[in-house]
Scaffold this active site. Structure first.
Site, PDB file in Angstrom:
ATOM      1  NE  ARG A 132     -39.646  23.903  33.044  1.00  0.00           N
ATOM      2  CZ  ARG A 132     -40.446  24.964  32.914  1.00  0.00           C
ATOM      3  NH1 ARG A 132     -41.752  24.814  32.899  1.00  0.00           N
ATOM      4  NH2 ARG A 132     -39.937  26.177  32.825  1.00  0.00           N
ATOM      5  CG  PHE A 175     -47.811  29.057  34.947  1.00  0.00           C
ATOM      6  CD1 PHE A 175     -46.579  28.469  35.178  1.00  0.00           C
ATOM      7  CD2 PHE A 175     -47.899  30.433  34.962  1.00  0.00           C
ATOM      8  CE1 PHE A 175     -45.442  29.249  35.409  1.00  0.00           C
ATOM      9  CE2 PHE A 175     -46.779  31.220  35.187  1.00  0.00           C
ATOM     10  CZ  PHE A 175     -45.545  30.625  35.413  1.00  0.00           C
TER      11      PHE A 175
END
Length: 408
Positions: A367, A125
């Site tokens: 997603r 991330f």
């Protein structure tokens, strides 16, 4: 196969089906974004109303003692610890994941004097990369990036203090072999740190079995703590005696209300605590973690695997033209399934208009988070049916769905 009938059979046999009753789920809405923000527990509205109207509104400062505000972080840590495979005194609840990551990177550098460098996975991330570069700024240390475990031997040497990875890749859902990574880091004299934001509350996390040294995780995804819920940090007990206080603050003091001008660190992991706890957010977090009461990480993992397997198999059957980028081997994936498509953003927006909520990640990933606490097998069938309808109607190319919003 009759997909709908098969899903009904799976839901009837699901040992975690009762968990859905613990959350406020809108009828007719398929929510597949629990890996970004978990659904609200049914206990949260009343509990938050109590915390605001009575504890804050009426009792005011007295609630630090009367309502247990002061002990709320410790109670949250005690509830989260079993979901990590840890003991309560190895976990602290405070701040955000980013702040805790910065603290733990400083801890790792202090615990490995003479070592200056940090290894991270390149696909982590982005904020983890920002934090690491910030911690290393001005130290002479270097951030080394790897694309997978095969790259690790080539970067491990006597300058590496810590290897830090996100267990589940936020884009693809790829799950790292943390135990193997940890063993390699330890063999080279480095520490291992794992980011569990996409793991805790959905997968069988076991920091002790993995032998990791440090870990961070958030409270608002699979722990259902609400937007911006406080994060958690883990430090293995073997490091407690030498544990520095990386950002000395009030609630990390051994006696906060002594009001001493000198900092005396609290015992163990508590010295990582920050300033005044965010009581209202902690109230939401406690509702969230308590909503998983009676459920083991192994049960969560089993449900997650069953859901993601069902989703992948349905996609293969109903939408075979789509590219699935999430690993097909259950042990190598987390609790979300990702698709790559040039119009991924439009697909997600068109599905949202059809009451199927997933999310988008740049540049081309749609997603779908399958939270084992709130997702049914019937939800999976509905999502794939609606996805097929979007593609056939070409809705994903319509301007009303392709115009980007601020939050994607």
């Amino acid at each position: 196969m009759n997909h709908r009938a098969h899903a009904a059979d799976l839901d009837a046999a699901d040992p975690l089906a009762h968990l859905r009753e613990r959350y406020l789920l809108t009828p007719g809405l398929v929510y597949l974004d629990g890996n970004s923000l978990g659904a609200m527990p049914v206990t949260a509205p009343e509990r938050l109303q109590q915390a605001t109207a009575h504890e804050w509104g009426a009792r005011l400062i007295r609630s630090w003692n009367e309502a247990g505000w002061f002990t709320a972080p410790a109670r949250a840590a005690t509830t989260i610890a079993p979901l990590l495979g840890a003991d309560a005194d190895e976990v602290v609840v405070a701040d955000s994941t980013s702040v805790n990551l910065a603290k733990l990177l400083r801890v790792a550098l202090a615990l490995r004097p003479g070592r200056t460098d940090v290894v991270m996975d390149a696909g982590t991330f982005p904020t983890d990369l920002y934090v690491a570069r910030g911690v290393l700024a001005g130290t002479g240390g270097v951030l080394r990036l790897i694309d997978g475990l095969d790259d690790l031997p080539g970067v491990l040497d006597a300058t590496v203090a810590v290897v830090a990875v996100t267990e589940v890749d936020f884009r693809t859902g790829l799950r790292w072999d943390v135990a193997t990574l940890t063993a390699a880091a330890h063999a080279a004299g480095a520490l291992a740190l794992v980011d569990l934001c996409h793991s805790t509350g959905a997968l069988e996390v076991d920091v002790r079995a993995w032998d990791v040294d440090l870990a961070v995780g958030c409270g608002y995804k699979f722990l259902h703590g609400g937007p911006g819920a406080p994060a958690h940090a883990y430090v293995a007990r073997r490091h407690h005696d030498a544990l520095p206080a990386p950002a000395p603050a009030w609630f990390g003091h051994a006696d906060p209300f002594a009001m001493s001008g000198e900092f005396a660190p609290a015992a163990g992991v508590q010295r990582l605590a920050g300033g005044t706890p965010p009581v209202l957010s902690l109230t939401g977090l406690l509702c969230g973690v308590e909503s998983l009461d009676g459920v083991t990480p192994a049960q969560l993992q089993a449900k997650s695997t069953a859901l993601t397997t069902s989703f992948i198999e349905l996609l293969d059957d109903v939408c075979p033209e789509l590219e699935i980028v999430t690993p097909r081997e259950p042990a190598r994936r987390g609790s979300h399934v990702s698709l790559r498509h040039p119009h991924a953003y439009g697909i997600v927006q068109a599905l949202i208009a059809r009451d199927v909520i997933g999310d988008f990640r740049d540049p081309d990933i749609a997603r779908f988070g399958l939270a084992p606490s709130t997702t049914s097998f019937g939800d999976v069938v509905t999502a794939v049916e609606q996805l097929r309808a979007v593609l056939e109607a070409g809705e994903h190319r319509q301007e009303r769905f392709t115009a980007r919003t601020a939050v994607t």
